[in-house]
Structure formats: C-alpha cells, structure tokens
Design a protein around this motif. Structure first.
Motif, PDB file in Angstrom:
ATOM      1  N   VAL A 228       0.838  -1.201   0.000  1.00 49.86           N
ATOM      2  CA  VAL A 228       0.000   0.000   0.000  1.00 49.86           C
ATOM      3  C   VAL A 228       0.873   1.250   0.000  1.00 49.86           C
ATOM      4  CG1 VAL A 228      -1.687   1.338   1.324  1.00 49.86           C
ATOM      5  CG2 VAL A 228      -1.994  -1.131   1.041  1.00 49.86           C
ATOM      6  N   ARG A 229       1.966   1.236   0.772  1.00 47.25           N
ATOM      7  CA  ARG A 229       2.883   2.382   0.745  1.00 47.25           C
ATOM      8  C   ARG A 229       3.471   2.551  -0.646  1.00 47.25           C
ATOM      9  NH1 ARG A 229       5.033   0.390   5.679  1.00 47.25           N
ATOM     10  NH2 ARG A 229       6.947  -0.207   4.611  1.00 47.25           N
ATOM     11  N   ASN A 230       3.806   1.443  -1.295  1.00 45.73           N
ATOM     12  CA  ASN A 230       4.341   1.522  -2.658  1.00 45.73           C
ATOM     13  C   ASN A 230       3.333   2.160  -3.600  1.00 45.73           C
ATOM     14  OD1 ASN A 230       6.710   0.282  -1.861  1.00 45.73           O
ATOM     15  ND2 ASN A 230       6.117  -1.742  -2.580  1.00 45.73           N
ATOM     16  N   CYS A 231       2.067   1.797  -3.437  1.00 48.93           N
ATOM     17  CA  CYS A 231       1.016   2.377  -4.274  1.00 48.93           C
ATOM     18  C   CYS A 231       0.887   3.874  -4.026  1.00 48.93           C
ATOM     19  CB  CYS A 231      -0.324   1.693  -4.006  1.00 48.93           C
ATOM     20  SG  CYS A 231      -0.446   0.012  -4.653  1.00 48.93           S
ATOM     21  N   CYS A 232       0.916   4.272  -2.745  1.00 45.22           N
ATOM     22  CA  CYS A 232       0.807   5.692  -2.402  1.00 45.22           C
ATOM     23  C   CYS A 232       1.976   6.478  -3.000  1.00 45.22           C
ATOM     24  CB  CYS A 232       0.763   5.867  -0.890  1.00 45.22           C
ATOM     25  SG  CYS A 232      -0.729   5.245  -0.099  1.00 45.22           S
ATOM     26  N   ASP A 233       3.191   5.917  -2.889  1.00 50.60           N
ATOM     27  CA  ASP A 233       4.363   6.583  -3.467  1.00 50.60           C
ATOM     28  C   ASP A 233       4.216   6.716  -4.976  1.00 50.60           C
ATOM     29  OD1 ASP A 233       5.525   6.830  -1.005  1.00 50.60           O
ATOM     30  OD2 ASP A 233       6.866   5.117  -1.225  1.00 50.60           O
ATOM     31  N   TYR A 234       3.774   5.648  -5.627  1.00 48.76           N
ATOM     32  CA  TYR A 234       3.630   5.673  -7.085  1.00 48.76           C
ATOM     33  C   TYR A 234       2.603   6.733  -7.496  1.00 48.76           C
ATOM     34  CZ  TYR A 234       2.772   4.171 -11.874  1.00 48.76           C
ATOM     35  OH  TYR A 234       2.636   4.148 -13.251  1.00 48.76           O
ATOM     36  N   ILE A 235       1.502   6.787  -6.779  1.00 46.84           N
ATOM     37  CA  ILE A 235       0.448   7.753  -7.111  1.00 46.84           C
ATOM     38  C   ILE A 235       0.983   9.179  -6.997  1.00 46.84           C
ATOM     39  CG2 ILE A 235      -1.736   8.734  -6.280  1.00 46.84           C
ATOM     40  CD1 ILE A 235      -2.522   5.802  -5.543  1.00 46.84           C
ATOM     41  N   GLU A 236       1.691   9.486  -5.905  1.00 42.80           N
ATOM     42  CA  GLU A 236       2.188  10.852  -5.710  1.00 42.80           C
ATOM     43  C   GLU A 236       3.263  11.211  -6.725  1.00 42.80           C
ATOM     44  OE1 GLU A 236       2.744  12.445  -1.904  1.00 42.80           O
ATOM     45  OE2 GLU A 236       1.431  11.028  -0.898  1.00 42.80           O
ATOM     46  N   LEU A 237       3.948  10.210  -7.264  1.00 45.70           N
ATOM     47  CA  LEU A 237       4.962  10.472  -8.283  1.00 45.70           C
ATOM     48  C   LEU A 237       4.368  10.622  -9.678  1.00 45.70           C
ATOM     49  CD1 LEU A 237       7.793   7.990  -7.184  1.00 45.70           C
ATOM     50  CD2 LEU A 237       7.832  10.474  -7.013  1.00 45.70           C
ATOM     51  N   HIS A 238       3.099  10.236  -9.858  1.00 47.22           N
ATOM     52  CA  HIS A 238       2.505  10.231 -11.198  1.00 47.22           C
ATOM     53  C   HIS A 238       1.158  10.939 -11.238  1.00 47.22           C
ATOM     54  CE1 HIS A 238       5.417   6.891 -11.284  1.00 47.22           C
ATOM     55  NE2 HIS A 238       5.514   7.141 -12.570  1.00 47.22           N
ATOM     56  N   LEU A 239       1.026  11.999 -10.442  1.00 42.78           N
ATOM     57  CA  LEU A 239      -0.237  12.734 -10.418  1.00 42.78           C
ATOM     58  C   LEU A 239      -0.560  13.370 -11.772  1.00 42.78           C
ATOM     59  CD1 LEU A 239      -0.062  14.498  -6.919  1.00 42.78           C
ATOM     60  CD2 LEU A 239      -1.388  12.486  -7.569  1.00 42.78           C
ATOM     61  N   GLU A 240       0.470  13.629 -12.555  1.00 42.01           N
ATOM     62  CA  GLU A 240       0.255  14.269 -13.857  1.00 42.01           C
ATOM     63  C   GLU A 240       0.221  13.246 -14.987  1.00 42.01           C
ATOM     64  OE1 GLU A 240       3.084  17.412 -14.316  1.00 42.01           O
ATOM     65  OE2 GLU A 240       2.672  18.257 -12.332  1.00 42.01           O
ATOM     66  N   ASP A 241       0.209  11.973 -14.648  1.00 41.69           N
ATOM     67  CA  ASP A 241       0.143  10.897 -15.639  1.00 41.69           C
ATOM     68  C   ASP A 241      -1.121  10.067 -15.416  1.00 41.69           C
ATOM     69  OD1 ASP A 241       2.768  11.614 -16.512  1.00 41.69           O
ATOM     70  OD2 ASP A 241       3.599  10.476 -14.832  1.00 41.69           O
ATOM     71  N   PRO A 242      -1.585   9.377 -16.445  1.00 41.18           N
ATOM     72  CA  PRO A 242      -2.707   8.441 -16.238  1.00 41.18           C
ATOM     73  C   PRO A 242      -2.284   7.332 -15.282  1.00 41.18           C
ATOM     74  CG  PRO A 242      -2.365   8.893 -18.587  1.00 41.18           C
ATOM     75  CD  PRO A 242      -1.181   9.459 -17.864  1.00 41.18           C
ATOM     76  N   ILE A 243      -3.125   7.012 -14.309  1.00 44.75           N
ATOM     77  CA  ILE A 243      -2.843   5.959 -13.336  1.00 44.75           C
ATOM     78  C   ILE A 243      -3.911   4.882 -13.480  1.00 44.75           C
ATOM     79  CG2 ILE A 243      -2.538   5.382 -10.898  1.00 44.75           C
ATOM     80  CD1 ILE A 243      -1.764   8.301 -10.410  1.00 44.75           C
ATOM     81  N   VAL A 244      -3.496   3.667 -13.793  1.00 48.22           N
ATOM     82  CA  VAL A 244      -4.425   2.571 -14.066  1.00 48.22           C
ATOM     83  C   VAL A 244      -4.342   1.555 -12.932  1.00 48.22           C
ATOM     84  CG1 VAL A 244      -5.100   0.794 -15.714  1.00 48.22           C
ATOM     85  CG2 VAL A 244      -4.067   2.934 -16.534  1.00 48.22           C
TER      86      VAL A 244
END
Length: 333
Positions: A228-244
């Motif tokens: 879950v932490r990995n997901c949160c980190d990924y999301i915050e790093l890709h706020l300007e990209d499509p997240i699937v």
C-alpha cells in the motif's frame, strides 16, 4: 569527528570500527588551538597537541558520507544509503540527526518565485519526483546581490539562504525541528568550509535531496503495509500521468480486486478517491503559486475536462477554483 561502524552477530555487538579523527572544516582545528592556548597546560603538551591537530585531514562532508557507506559495507557486507547514517553530538548520549546521501541533481538556490515555491513544496511534501521533474532552483538564476565580496562568497550566501528555506519547509512537512536545525548547522559548517564552486554544488545537491528524502520518510504511514505504501508513493509520483488500477495491482503482484480491498481497508479510501484527493491538493498549490489557467491545471492533472475538475474541486474544497485562487492571493498580499 569520527565515523563508527558496528559489527553484530545475532543483534549482539561484536566490534566497533572507527574511521578518524578528521575535520570537515578548517575552522575547527584553529578553534581548538585557541582553546588550548587558554588552558593551564605544559608547553610540551600544548605543542604536541597542536601538532597532532594540524596533522589531521580536513575532508568534505560529501566525501565523508561516501567513506562511511564504504566502511559500513566493509564491516557488514550490507549496502546502505547515507540517510541510514546517524549524526551524534559530542556527548555520545542522544542521537541528534541523520545525515543523508548525495545525489546527482544540481544545486538549488533562488530562481523565479514560481520555481522557488515549487521546490519548497517538494521539500514540504517529501516529493521524490524532484529528480524526474527537474523543477529546481538554479545557482545561475537571479539571486540578487548577497555579498560585496567575490563570487565564491556570493555563491556561499545563496546556498546558506536556501538551506534555511529548506529547513523551515521540512519542519512544516513534519520533520522534527531538532533534526532540521541540526542539519542546518551541519550544512552551514560544510558550506563555510568549501573552497571551490564545485564543492558548493555538491553540498547544495546533497542538501536538496537530504531534506526531501527525510520528509518523505517521516510522512510514510507506518500502519500501511509495504504494497500500500508503494502504491501511495507511485500515485504521488505520477499525479500528472494516467494511473491505471490494473498496472498498480500488477506492480504489487495482486489482482485488482485484492489490491482494491487491501488499499481501502488500510487507508479508508478507494484508490480512485485517494488519487483524486492528491490531485486536488496539487491543484491547490498550482492555483496559489502559478498563473496556469484552470483549463491547463485540469489537463495537467488528468481530470479530463475543466467542468469535471471544477466539480471535484468544489466538492473537496467547498469553493470554485477561481475563488480559491483569489482568496489565497489576497492572503499572500
């Protein structure tokens, strides 16, 4: 100063290996010499002590960090980053702070107001995306006249200003004040000890990475599992990209259904709601600190349309994005 590495077996201390002593600036041995002159010591002892102090090497902070990592690996065969190192004060009782690793990013000082605010946001949020986005302040920017002396003094003053700004932003982001202040003192000493522009660039790059990574660490929720932490980190790093969602699940080795349930159970939010919340937070920053239009912000943050962005923003914040921008700019005045 000294560097110590600890050899353990089954968590029981076996040996302590010491690297040092050494100085990280030229002022320390001079200060010690002055203090020795005021003490009631024999001439021979004072002479030998001064000779010993002068024989010790003066090593840059970045180089000491590299040596410390290498010493730890030689003793334990385990790789660490400099953020794993701990700095202790001279009474060796309480750990004061961590000292972190250098990075390859360029130095940071004053640039445009927008760039400066973006950099401070990254520190405040512990945004690890700083290396990818390259939205950093530059020593080549318009930093004003901070010294009537030479360019070296000007650059030093610029980096010192930046250290203070980052230190305050890190505290606002959740870093303990005593840790932030200790790092500030340490970097101030290192900057004053620099003898070349390249050394200043190295310290500045280290300092930028240091504060951001520390804030990121302290903001990580220990109650979240690693996936879950990995997901949160990924999301915050890709706020300007499509997240699937399917890609997030695949990265963690889960099915979409299992990841969705796990994420909701731990965070209290669905993945979609979490992404929306973080994008709204980023939109608030852009509205306050940039002149980007609402349409540009909605496109940049993947909302699809301005109307959809406005609807979500109003639900989350309570007012229209335009009103939010006007209110916050009025407050800043």
């Amino acid at each position: 100063m000294w560097t110590a590495a600890f050899e353990k077996q089954d968590d029981i201390l076996q040996n302590i290996y010491i690297l040092g002593p050494y100085f990280i600036d030229d002022n320390s041995p001079q200060n010690i010499e002055q203090r020795l002159q005021k003490m009631d010591l024999s001439t021979a002892f004072r002479r030998n002590a001064v000779a010993f102090m002068r024989s010790l090497p003066v090593i840059s902070l970045n180089r000491i960090m590299e040596y410390s990592i290498m010493l730890h690996y030689a003793v334990t065969e385990k790789q660490i980053s400099v953020s794993d190192l701990t700095y202790r004060d001279t009474d060796y009782k309480q750990p004061v702070s961590d000292i972190t690793a250098s990075s390859n990013i360029e130095p940071v000082v004053h640039g445009s107001y927008e760039a400066e605010q973006e950099m401070l946001r990254m520190v405040r949020e512990g945004d690890l995306n700083f290396e990818k986005k390259k939205q950093k302040l530059s020593l080549g920017g318009n930093i004003g006249k901070l010294s009537n002396s030479n360019d070296g003094r000007q650059f030093k003053n610029a980096v010192l200003v930046c250290i203070v700004l980052f230190s305050r932003a890190a505290i606002e982001g959740g870093l303990a004040p005593e840790v932030s202040m200790t790092l500030t003192d340490h970097y101030f000493q290192s900057v004053e000890a620099c003898t070349s522009i390249q050394e200043l660039k190295d310290i500045s790059a280290t300092m930028q990475s240091d504060f951001i990574r520390r804030v990121h660490k302290c903001r990580q929720n220990p109650d979240y599992s690693k996936p879950v932490r990995n997901c949160c980190d990924y999301i915050e790093l890709h706020l300007e990209d499509p997240i699937v969602l399917s890609e997030l699940a695949e990265q963690q080795g889960y099915t979409e259904y299992y990841l969705s349930r796990k994420f909701k159970n731990e965070t209290g939010k669905t993945v979609k709601d979490y992404i929306r919340e973080k994008r709204i937070d980023r939109a608030k920053f852009l509205l306050t600190n940039t002149d980007m239009s609402i349409h540009e912000i909605s496109e940049r943050l993947q909302f699809g349309s301005q109307s959809y962005f406005t609807e979500n923003f109003r639900k989350a914040v309570g007012i229209h994005p335009t009103a939010f921008r006007e209110n916050n700019r009025e407050l800043s005045k």
